[in-house]
Design an enzyme around this catalytic site. Structure first.
Site, PDB file in Angstrom:
ATOM      1  N   ARG A  35       0.840  -1.331   0.005  1.00 26.95           N
ATOM      2  CA  ARG A  35      -0.013   0.159   0.042  1.00 26.95           C
ATOM      3  C   ARG A  35       0.828   1.201   0.098  1.00 26.95           C
ATOM      4  O   ARG A  35       0.279   2.250  -0.541  1.00 26.95           O
ATOM      5  CB  ARG A  35      -0.981   0.000   1.417  1.00 26.95           C
ATOM      6  CG  ARG A  35      -2.008  -0.803   1.082  1.00 26.95           C
ATOM      7  CD  ARG A  35      -3.079  -0.983   2.185  1.00 26.95           C
ATOM      8  NE  ARG A  35      -4.222  -1.739   1.870  1.00 26.95           N
ATOM      9  CZ  ARG A  35      -4.948  -2.469   2.785  1.00 26.95           C
ATOM     10  NH1 ARG A  35      -4.703  -2.403   4.091  1.00 26.95           N
ATOM     11  NH2 ARG A  35      -6.008  -2.964   2.269  1.00 26.95           N
ATOM     12  N   LYS A 197     -18.256 -16.733   2.487  1.00 24.28           N
ATOM     13  CA  LYS A 197     -19.706 -16.574   2.532  1.00 24.28           C
ATOM     14  C   LYS A 197     -20.400 -16.111   1.252  1.00 24.28           C
ATOM     15  O   LYS A 197     -19.885 -15.106   0.621  1.00 24.28           O
ATOM     16  CB  LYS A 197     -19.929 -15.720   3.575  1.00 24.28           C
ATOM     17  CG  LYS A 197     -19.930 -16.087   5.208  1.00 24.28           C
ATOM     18  CD  LYS A 197     -20.352 -15.106   5.948  1.00 24.28           C
ATOM     19  CE  LYS A 197     -20.141 -15.332   7.268  1.00 24.28           C
ATOM     20  NZ  LYS A 197     -20.234 -13.860   8.163  1.00 24.28           N
TER      21      LYS A 197
HETATM   22  P1  AMP Z   1     -13.519 -13.891   2.350  1.00 22.85           P
HETATM   23  O1  AMP Z   1     -13.188 -12.781   3.112  1.00 22.85           O
HETATM   24  O2  AMP Z   1     -15.131 -14.174   2.058  1.00 22.85           O
HETATM   25  O3  AMP Z   1     -13.060 -13.816   0.805  1.00 22.85           O
HETATM   26  O4  AMP Z   1     -13.141 -15.239   2.708  1.00 22.85           O
HETATM   27  C1  AMP Z   1     -11.875 -15.629   2.757  1.00 22.85           C
HETATM   28  C2  AMP Z   1     -11.729 -16.612   3.851  1.00 22.85           C
HETATM   29  O5  AMP Z   1     -12.452 -17.899   3.530  1.00 22.85           O
HETATM   30  C3  AMP Z   1     -10.201 -17.259   3.755  1.00 22.85           C
HETATM   31  O6  AMP Z   1      -9.770 -16.771   5.252  1.00 22.85           O
HETATM   32  C4  AMP Z   1     -10.388 -18.606   3.723  1.00 22.85           C
HETATM   33  O7  AMP Z   1      -9.539 -19.544   4.537  1.00 22.85           O
HETATM   34  C5  AMP Z   1     -11.732 -18.943   3.987  1.00 22.85           C
HETATM   35  N1  AMP Z   1     -12.141 -19.956   3.142  1.00 22.85           N
HETATM   36  C6  AMP Z   1     -12.097 -20.550   2.019  1.00 22.85           C
HETATM   37  N2  AMP Z   1     -12.235 -21.762   1.689  1.00 22.85           N
HETATM   38  C7  AMP Z   1     -12.966 -22.201   2.919  1.00 22.85           C
HETATM   39  C8  AMP Z   1     -13.530 -23.416   3.237  1.00 22.85           C
HETATM   40  N3  AMP Z   1     -13.683 -24.300   2.506  1.00 22.85           N
HETATM   41  N4  AMP Z   1     -13.859 -23.759   4.507  1.00 22.85           N
HETATM   42  C9  AMP Z   1     -13.745 -22.656   5.422  1.00 22.85           C
HETATM   43  N5  AMP Z   1     -13.154 -21.623   4.994  1.00 22.85           N
HETATM   44  C10 AMP Z   1     -12.877 -20.939   3.998  1.00 22.85           C
END
Ligand code: AMP
Length: 394
Positions: A35, A197
């Site tokens: 950044r 999510k």
């Molecule tokens: P986001 O901030 O929604 O993009 O989510 C990112 C996070 O999702 C990361 O920290 C990943 O470790 C987690 N993640 C990705 N795939 C999985 C999974 N199959 N089970 C649990 N967490 C996950």
């Protein structure tokens, strides 16, 4: 919107909102200076014009006033090294010292202000606070795309109190690159959505269904789709209140002729840790007691085949728990396929947050077209929302 290259900063004091929200280790050393480096073109242009620079930013989430670990004084040395000149520091972003230092600033000099969020007025978008900040400079520049979706004092409200407001080069590049995947994107166009999510990404997924040829869904959010279709997903992540929504998305994709790719298999584990016992499983038949932590080899093969021949790729969110090395292969394979598509002349935009971290940690930052610095801001912009920080510059 006026941009940096439209303006001659000679003799002007430029008050620049930057995003210096960088990670620090226990010794308060910067562990990732992406950044800081991103702001070099904007700051250099102003200094080269014969202007001076007052930098303001937030760092972390201080709760009630000043906290050592969130002090921007830790950035003075790295900034001095980056710009090859001394950097003055005001240990309060407003008040007498900041006013005196700002007033005595000469052409070519840099002043860094203490963390804006040491005042609760910053996030509240307090007008009196914004006015005090505005009084420090003569020209306001916003180069903090990462906070453009917030109507904070320094990102939006301040614009009411300045005579000149200018879009910085980072902000401009972010908006230009986001525009490339929103309008007239070359086809085939593939969007890759991952992460934990669906609920965070539902609006953008719906909007993308009108634009893309292929929609790839991986990461934790994929299991809700398999559950919705009646599969057994073991202990995998699921949003129980989003099952109907998942089915609706499947139908909508079909209606709009979008090729929706869900991961057919997963690397499943009996615990949420790197050295858990693992096996491969089809996503509609994950054994009880196991959870999907990465996409499996069949899914990787199918995803890679589609990605590598795409002419436009937008990627947001990892394919698995890539922070644990044993579950990073899916994310890594997708990253390599995005690089391959880019080498073949495609345009690739990596949307902030974890996917940007994954691409950078693999050393692919220069092998994709653009890595966005703004996670939430990029998603909101792509959802079609007006970003207060951008609107304030218009
Ligand atoms: P986001 O901030 O929604 O993009 O989510 C990112 C996070 O999702 C990361 O920290 C990943 O470790 C987690 N993640 C990705 N795939 C999985 C999974 N199959 N089970 C649990 N967490 C996950």
């Amino acid at each position: 919107m006026k941009t940096i290259n439209d303006y001659n900063f000679a003799g002007k004091k430029a008050l620049i909102r930057v995003d210096f929200n960088v990670p620090l280790n226990a010794q308060f050393e910067v562990t990732d200076d992406t950044r800081i480096r991103a702001t070099v073109p904007t700051i250099t242009k102003i200094l080269n014009d014969g202007g001076s620079v007052i930098l303001m930013s937030h760092l972390g989430r201080p709760k009630t006033g000043p906290e050592e670990k969130y002090s921007l004084k830790h950035l003075v040395k790295p900034l001095e090294a980056t710009f090859g000149r001394p950097v003055k520091f005001a240990d309060d972003c407003i008040g007498e010292q900041a006013t005196t230092l700002a007033a005595s600033l000469k052409a070519g000099e840099i002043l860094l202000l203490e963390n804006l969020r040491f005042y609760k007025e910053e996030e509240k978008g307090d007008a009196a606070f914004a006015q005090k900040l505005a009084a420090l400079g003569e020209v306001y520049v916003n180069d903090a795309f990462g906070t453009a979706h917030r109507a904070h004092a320094s990102t939006a409200i301040i614009a009411q109190f300045v005579s000149e407001k200018i879009c910085g080069l980072v902000m401009q590049a972010e908006l230009d690159n986001a525009q490339k995947v929103l309008e007239n994107a070359a086809k085939p166009y593939t969007a890759i959505m991952g992460g934990a999510k669906i609920s965070d990404k539902i609006l953008i997924i719906e909007r993308l269904l009108d634009r893309v040829d292929n929609l790839i869904i991986g990461g934790g959010m994929a299991y809700t789709f398999f559950k919705a279709q009646g599969g057994n997903i073991g202990n995998s992540l699921v949003e129980a209140d989003k099952l109907d929504l998942a089915n609706e998305l499947i139908i909508k994709a079909k209606e709009k002729g979008v090729n929706l790719l869900l991961p057919v298999d997963s690397l499943v584990a009996d615990a949420f840790k790197n050295d858990a016992n693992t096996q491969l499983a089809d996503n509609s038949a994950i054994p009880d007691g196991y959870m999907g932590l990465d996409i499996g080899p069949k899914a990787i093969e199918a995803f890679v085949a589609v990605i590598k021949d795409s002419k436009t790729v937008l990627w947001n969110g990892p394919m698995g728990v890539f922070e644990m090395p044993n579950f990073a292969k899916g994310t890594e394979s997708v990253a390599r396929a995005v690089v391959e598509a880019t080498k073949k002349g495609g345009f690739s935009l990596i949307g902030g947050g974890d996917s940007a971290a994954a691409v950078n940690s693999l050393g692919f930052g220069d092998d994709v077209s653009y890595v966005s610095t703004g996670g939430g801001a990029l998603l909101e912009y792509m959802e079609g929302k007006v970003l207060p920080g951008v609107a304030a510059l218009q």
